[in-house]
Design an enzyme around this catalytic site. Structure first.
Site, mmCIF file in Angstrom:
data_model
loop_
_atom_site.group_PDB
_atom_site.id
_atom_site.type_symbol
_atom_site.label_atom_id
_atom_site.label_comp_id
_atom_site.label_asym_id
_atom_site.label_seq_id
_atom_site.Cartn_x
_atom_site.Cartn_y
_atom_site.Cartn_z
ATOM 1 N N ASN A 9 17.381 15.479 -11.821
ATOM 2 C CA ASN A 9 18.504 15.615 -12.753
ATOM 3 C C ASN A 9 19.611 16.383 -12.035
ATOM 4 O O ASN A 9 19.519 17.598 -11.873
ATOM 5 C CB ASN A 9 18.046 16.379 -14.007
ATOM 6 C CG ASN A 9 19.210 16.688 -14.932
ATOM 7 O OD1 ASN A 9 20.282 16.090 -14.827
ATOM 8 N ND2 ASN A 9 19.004 17.609 -15.855
ATOM 9 N N LYS A 11 22.569 16.918 -13.029
ATOM 10 C CA LYS A 11 23.504 17.611 -13.931
ATOM 11 C C LYS A 11 24.951 17.296 -13.530
ATOM 12 O O LYS A 11 25.257 16.161 -13.206
ATOM 13 C CB LYS A 11 23.215 19.114 -13.953
ATOM 14 C CG LYS A 11 21.731 19.422 -14.152
ATOM 15 C CD LYS A 11 21.461 20.857 -14.439
ATOM 16 C CE LYS A 11 19.946 21.087 -14.433
ATOM 17 N NZ LYS A 11 19.555 22.330 -15.044
ATOM 18 N N HIS A 96 18.046 16.894 -23.451
ATOM 19 C CA HIS A 96 17.853 17.925 -22.418
ATOM 20 C C HIS A 96 18.230 19.283 -23.003
ATOM 21 O O HIS A 96 19.134 19.391 -23.834
ATOM 22 C CB HIS A 96 18.715 17.601 -21.190
ATOM 23 C CG HIS A 96 18.453 18.541 -20.046
ATOM 24 N ND1 HIS A 96 19.090 19.750 -19.938
ATOM 25 C CD2 HIS A 96 17.611 18.458 -18.990
ATOM 26 C CE1 HIS A 96 18.649 20.373 -18.854
ATOM 27 N NE2 HIS A 96 17.745 19.607 -18.261
ATOM 28 N N GLU A 98 20.007 21.632 -22.023
ATOM 29 C CA GLU A 98 21.438 22.002 -21.999
ATOM 30 C C GLU A 98 22.218 21.236 -23.056
ATOM 31 O O GLU A 98 23.194 21.748 -23.607
ATOM 32 C CB GLU A 98 21.991 21.772 -20.586
ATOM 33 C CG GLU A 98 21.494 22.855 -19.628
ATOM 34 C CD GLU A 98 21.205 22.369 -18.222
ATOM 35 O OE1 GLU A 98 21.763 21.342 -17.805
ATOM 36 O OE2 GLU A 98 20.399 23.039 -17.538
ATOM 37 N N GLY A 174 16.210 26.487 -14.615
ATOM 38 C CA GLY A 174 17.240 27.142 -13.805
ATOM 39 C C GLY A 174 17.047 28.637 -13.678
ATOM 40 O O GLY A 174 17.965 29.357 -13.273
ATOM 41 N N SER A 213 12.279 24.947 -13.035
ATOM 42 C CA SER A 213 12.135 25.723 -11.797
ATOM 43 C C SER A 213 11.055 25.174 -10.864
ATOM 44 O O SER A 213 10.327 25.933 -10.216
ATOM 45 C CB SER A 213 11.883 27.203 -12.115
ATOM 46 O OG SER A 213 13.021 27.765 -12.747
ATOM 47 N N GLY A 235 17.834 21.997 -10.061
ATOM 48 C CA GLY A 235 18.409 22.626 -8.873
ATOM 49 C C GLY A 235 17.813 22.172 -7.550
ATOM 50 O O GLY A 235 18.538 21.895 -6.589
HETATM 51 C C1 PEP Z 1 16.382 20.465 -15.512
HETATM 52 O O1 PEP Z 1 17.593 20.626 -15.592
HETATM 53 O O2 PEP Z 1 15.863 19.500 -16.101
HETATM 54 C C2 PEP Z 1 15.592 21.409 -14.742
HETATM 55 C C3 PEP Z 1 14.301 21.337 -14.818
HETATM 56 O O3 PEP Z 1 16.294 22.311 -13.991
HETATM 57 P P1 PEP Z 1 15.670 23.290 -12.852
HETATM 58 O O4 PEP Z 1 14.713 22.464 -12.038
HETATM 59 O O5 PEP Z 1 16.857 23.736 -12.062
HETATM 60 O O6 PEP Z 1 14.964 24.384 -13.562
#
Ligand code: PEP
Length: 249
Positions: A9, A11, A96, A98, A174, A213, A235
């Site tokens: 993803n 973003k 999601h 966010e 994140g 993460s 990320g």
């Molecule tokens: C995500 O945005 O779906 C996600 C899991 O982000 P991260 O891996 O950065 O925690």
């Protein structure tokens, strides 16, 4: 056993120029593999560049990060399922964290979006996950169950058409603090039981991804957790080398 899905993803990162460079680099280092599926959710503006750079790589699927539930109309700035399909998307992220927590998306809106995705012949990846407050209050399972059942409530083909689910605890996204494999396995079991109830036999073909993460150091242990059928990565999917390492987990 379900072949694992590794979903990136991006973003609001990687415009067409960097997306193209990323894909050329990734595809040159990632040979076709039948035992796993790679999915990219680039920004919609970069979908065409990613598809062009991928060429005929049918082992890699594309998706969009959000859609409106209407198929067309006067909705300035929005993106519909037919538009996404025409641009090469096969999957759609719905709900999601966010979208829910930054943009205030509700369970009912997620349900409308999942129904639109089904109607348009694409596959939803419905994201569910509790906040830290909900976990601390012992309400994590209730929250995830509510989001799951509500999000799927308007779909009419649950026993016949593919869906995917991503368990993404809000406190892990994140933050650098991933769920333990044990915590992920426990919640995946809760989700699987709900899917068994809602989808019947189709449940066994439904992938439940973990997200939050994920990095090259924890990807293998999370993927090995019982009931974890793939990883949704934010990320750590932005760097081709890091993403390559995760897809080899
Ligand atoms: C995500 O945005 O779906 C996600 C899991 O982000 P991260 O891996 O950065 O925690």
């Amino acid at each position: 056993m379900i072949a694992p899905i590794f979903a990136a993803n991006w973003k609001m990162n990687n415009g067409p120029t960097t997306a193209r460079e990323f894909m050329l680099s990734f595809c040159s280092q990632y040979p076709r593999q039948n035992d796993r599926t790679i999915v990219f959710f680039p920004p919609a503006l970069s979908l065409h560049a990613v598809a062009a750079a991928m060429g005929d790589r049918r082992d890699i699927l594309l998706g969009v990060q959000n859609v409106h539930w209407e198929d067309q109309g006067a909705f300035t700035g929005e993106l519909s399922v037919p538009l996404a399909r025409d641009a090469g998307a096969r999957l759609v992220l719905v709900g999601h964290s966010e979208r829910r927590h930054v943009f205030g998306e509700t369970d009912e809106e997620c349900a409308l979006k999942c129904a639109a995705v089904e109607r348009g012949g694409l596959t939803p990846m419905l994201c569910v996950g509790e906040t830290l407050d909900e976990r601390d209050a012992g309400a994590a399972e209730d929250t995830v169950t509510r989001q799951l059942r509500a999000g799927l409530s308007r779909m009419t083909q649950l026993q016949h058409r593919p869906i995917t689910i991503a368990y993404e605890p809000v406190w892990a996204i994140g933050t650098g603090r991933n769920a333990t494999p044990e915590d992920a396995a426990a919640m995946h079991a809760v989700i699987r039981a709900q899917l068994d109830d809602l989808c019947g036999d189709r449940s066994r073909a439904t992938s439940i991804l973990y997200g939050g993460s994920v990095n090259p150091g924890n990807a293998a242990s999370l993927l090995a957790a019982p009931g974890v059928n793939g990883l949704l990565v934010g990320g750590a999917s932005l760097d081709p080398g890091t993403w390559l390492a995760i897809t080899r987990a």
